[in-house]
Write an enzyme that holds these catalytic residues in place. Structure first.
Site, PDB file in Angstrom:
ATOM      1  N   MET A  38       9.888   7.396  12.696  1.00  0.00           N
ATOM      2  CA  MET A  38       9.418   8.636  12.077  1.00  0.00           C
ATOM      3  C   MET A  38      10.404   9.106  11.008  1.00  0.00           C
ATOM      4  O   MET A  38      11.546   8.693  10.980  1.00  0.00           O
ATOM      5  CB  MET A  38       9.250   9.725  13.148  1.00  0.00           C
ATOM      6  N   CYS A  39       9.950  10.003  10.185  1.00  0.00           N
ATOM      7  CA  CYS A  39      10.759  10.477   9.068  1.00  0.00           C
ATOM      8  C   CYS A  39      11.025  11.959   9.280  1.00  0.00           C
ATOM      9  O   CYS A  39      10.617  12.545  10.271  1.00  0.00           O
ATOM     10  CB  CYS A  39      10.008  10.266   7.768  1.00  0.00           C
ATOM     11  N   GLU A  40      11.703  12.552   8.335  1.00  0.00           N
ATOM     12  CA  GLU A  40      11.906  14.000   8.387  1.00  0.00           C
ATOM     13  C   GLU A  40      11.512  14.629   7.059  1.00  0.00           C
ATOM     14  O   GLU A  40      11.720  14.039   5.988  1.00  0.00           O
ATOM     15  CB  GLU A  40      13.371  14.331   8.702  1.00  0.00           C
TER      16      GLU A  40
END
Lengths: 269, 269
Positions: free
Chosen positions: B1-3
């Site tokens: 996942m990313c931010e």
């Protein structure tokens, strides 16, 4: 008027040396204080750095000078505003996606009657003649070629004809690219230089800086640079002819289109 | 996942403080080592800085942290790759021009079956689910609205419905903008915070850094920040609900769309 800088290379190459001289023209050795930008193609992707402040004073320009970004194709521009005020939306290079490729475009010159160039798929964000002409050019291409043609000849002939139409509206020196080919179109002033083995020294015209390319290259490297004015004092730069379009790929000229006297085009591929 | 990190403000505001904490998540306090990017809207124009190397080590990220770029709308992203390898073309935020406006888009999550989202005007340059979904979303909007509607309600209702379709394909937290509005869509995780007078202190969660906003603001300033996780330890962040779309303008929520249980949307403008 503005200044253009371009690079086409057969290996990922940084442009720190040429850019070090070029950025001095943005407010120090040149009067182009109205912003600057540089676009890099990397691994099929695109990024640009743009700043509406003078390149000679810009911390982002200093970063680019000192941080080697390696690329096959680079286009840079420093601006002296004529049409459109000094702001981010008017800062070259401009970019649009066509056929899943990031196209970019930088213009030196000034056009008359450009508002009559009819737009289709692309619209300008700012209010320069340059971005309008880019949107027009790309829209014309896209209307004629819904997909990129398998053989590039017809595309390049069309591109040259579109550039010639722009030249009919004023001064129009252009560097643009789809990430693979670098297109250099000369209306009044554009020079180029190819560096290949045996490599030697080069000395910048705009600042006290030299490089020995033997320390930075292999024998197979071919690196070509285009600019409004020669960037080095000790190398032979070739001047392009008005109406000439050069198609660069991997540092080599892949095709050449010229305007002849009756307006028809000749190719020397 | 990313931010994700976003900002909407009623005065041109720099994001140096929030970005200082955020960039640590790119390889230091977080595992997101696969590139990062940040987009700024300035005076009607757009620029982004993107780097496929980790933000915690990136000289470009350090420049952004230290060089205050003032903007009404900012969108930033740090990447942990799932679909598409680590390279420039896969680095968020993505951008396309529609209606003469530079749209940009950043995605946290992962979609299934995204290849079936039919494209029209826009095509991806890289090979991520995120860029494909962006091209699809913008193409759908453009097919329904050849021109931007005078009253934005129908546009926003359509945008929410398109986001809900994406949520049907997987995790899809989004920040996107046309330069005026900042759209925040929550699929699983997105928080926000509004700072306004009386301003106080804030202390970053990811690094030893505090700011006293009273030294940097006027009484009229309204600055809202959105992020995947709260960036400060001593402020109250509001969690968005799954299926919720917030439309921000000038630091304030201008419209809110929610998914209710039977899938219909309710607006609370």
């Amino acid at each position: 008027m503005c200044e253009l800088l371009g690079m086409s290379a057969n290996v990922p190459t940084d442009i720190c040396f040429s850019f070090a001289g070029f950025l001095h023209r943005g407010g120090r050795t040149g009067p182009h204080r109205d912003g600057w930008g540089i676009a890099f193609y990397e691994q099929g992707g695109y990024r640009d750095f743009r700043d509406p402040s003078p390149s000679a004073d810009s911390p982002i320009a200093r970063l680019i000078r000192d941080y080697p970004i390696k690329s096959h194709v680079v286009i840079s521009h420093i601006r002296q505003a004529n049409v459109g005020n000094v702001r981010m939306a008017n800062t070259h290079p401009f970019t649009r996606e066509m056929w899943g490729r990031p196209w970019c475009y930088a213009h030196n010159g000034q056009l008359q009657g450009w508002g009559a160039l009819a737009l289709s798929f692309y619209r300008p964000v700012g209010d320069t003649d340059s971005e309008h002409a880019f949107c027009w050019l790309l829209g014309e291409l896209r209307q004629r070629f819904a997909e990129p043609p398998a053989e590039p000849g017809p595309l390049w002939t069309t591109l040259h004809a579109l550039c010639e139409r722009l030249r009919g509206l004023g001064v129009c020196n252009l560097l643009f690219s789809d990430g693979v080919h670098l297109y250099a179109y000369c209306s009044t002033k554009l020079v180029h230089l190819t560096r290949r083995a045996p490599f030697g020294h080069a000395h910048l015209s705009d600042t006290e800086m030299s490089v020995d390319f033997r320390e930075h290259t292999t024998l197979a490297d071919v690196v070509s640079v285009m600019a409004t004015e020669p960037l080095t004092a000790n190398e032979d730069w070739t001047a392009m002819q008005p109406g000439e379009l050069l198609v660069w790929r991997d540092g080599e000229i892949q095709a050449r289109y010229r305007a002849n006297e009756d307006g028809a085009q000749t190719s020397e591929r």
